[in-house]
Write an enzyme that holds these catalytic residues in place. Structure first.
Site: not given
Ligand code: PGA
Length: 254
Positions: A10, A12, A97, A99, A169, A175, A214
């Protein structure tokens, strides 16, 4: 029963045409070896045609989107419909997601409409669920995920169930560098699998459930060792070709 591993990047709101070019110059060298692993990448909408171009003929990396509209056409300035993504040759879309839920106030009801629209447009859907730290500490992890699934995945046409992938998630792990331990992740994955079998009546052994938060080359092995973890949805580590390569190599071995 082990299901085929999916490693999904992903990206982003990251990457540029030149960084994508560099990424695939490196990644394309190895990726055709990973036949045992589904490798998917979701870039920004605007980069999709370029990714399709640079991966052409490799036949192994599927390209997706990070979001789509809840409707198919009309006066929705700035939105992108699932049918137009399909028209462009996109394979899958990430829906719900955290976000999108946090910054764009997307609730389970609208995410359900998006999911059904995307499935009807013949896209595969990665539907994301997960609890915040506050919810985990208040012992609400399972009830939050239950509501996300019951509302977000309601009324999926029977013939489309095979096109739904679930991504667990935990918001506190995205993140932040904090990964859920394999035991924590496995516990929730098993819960999700059992819940979709009892409530939605889906065949639990067929459903692909990815872990995200992560994930990196140093922790993917132990996560994929877990019975109910069928792959990873990866943000940060998917931006670097050598890391993504390592993740896919591990996925390919499992
Ligand atoms: P990350 O993000 O691996 O940077 O923690 C995962 C995601 O948001 O899908």
């Amino acid at each position: 029963m082990k299901r085929k591993i999916h490693i999904v990047g992903n990206w982003k709101m990251n990457q540029s045409i030149s960084s994508i070019k560099t990424f695939f110059t490196e990644f394309n060298e190895n990726c055709s070896k990973y036949n045992n692993c589904n490798m998917w990448i979701a870039p920004q909408f605007i980069h999709i045609p370029y990714l399709q171009e640079v991966t052409k003929g490799k036949g192994v990396v599927k390209i997706g989107a990070q979001n789509c509209s809840h409707v198919n056409s009309g006066a929705f300035t700035g939105d992108v419909s699932a049918s137009s993504l399909k028209d462009l040759g996109v394979d899958f879309v990430i829906i719900g997601h955290s976000e999108r839920r946090a910054f764009f106030q997307e609730k389970n009801e609208i995410l359900n409409t998006k999911t059904i629209n995307a499935l009807n447009a013949n896209l595969k859907v990665i539907f994301c669920v997960g609890e915040t730290l506050e919810e985990r500490e208040a012992d609400k992890t399972k009830s939050v995920i239950k509501a996300q699934i019951d509302q977000g995945l309601a009324n999926i046409p029977k013939n489309k169930i095979k096109d739904v992938i679930i991504a667990y998630e935990p918001v506190w792990a995205i993140g932040t560098g904090k990964t859920a331990s394999p035991e924590q992740a496995q516990e929730v994955h098993l819960f999700i699998r059992q819940h979709i079998a009892s409530t939605l009546k889906w065949n639990k052994d067929d459903v692909i459930i990815l872990y995200g938060g992560s994930v990196k080359p140093s922790n993917i092995d132990e996560l994929l060792d877990c019975e109910d973890i069928d792959g990873a949805l990866v943000g940060g580590a998917s931006l670097v070709a050598s890391d993504f390569d390592k993740l896919c190599a591990v996925g390919n071995r499992h």
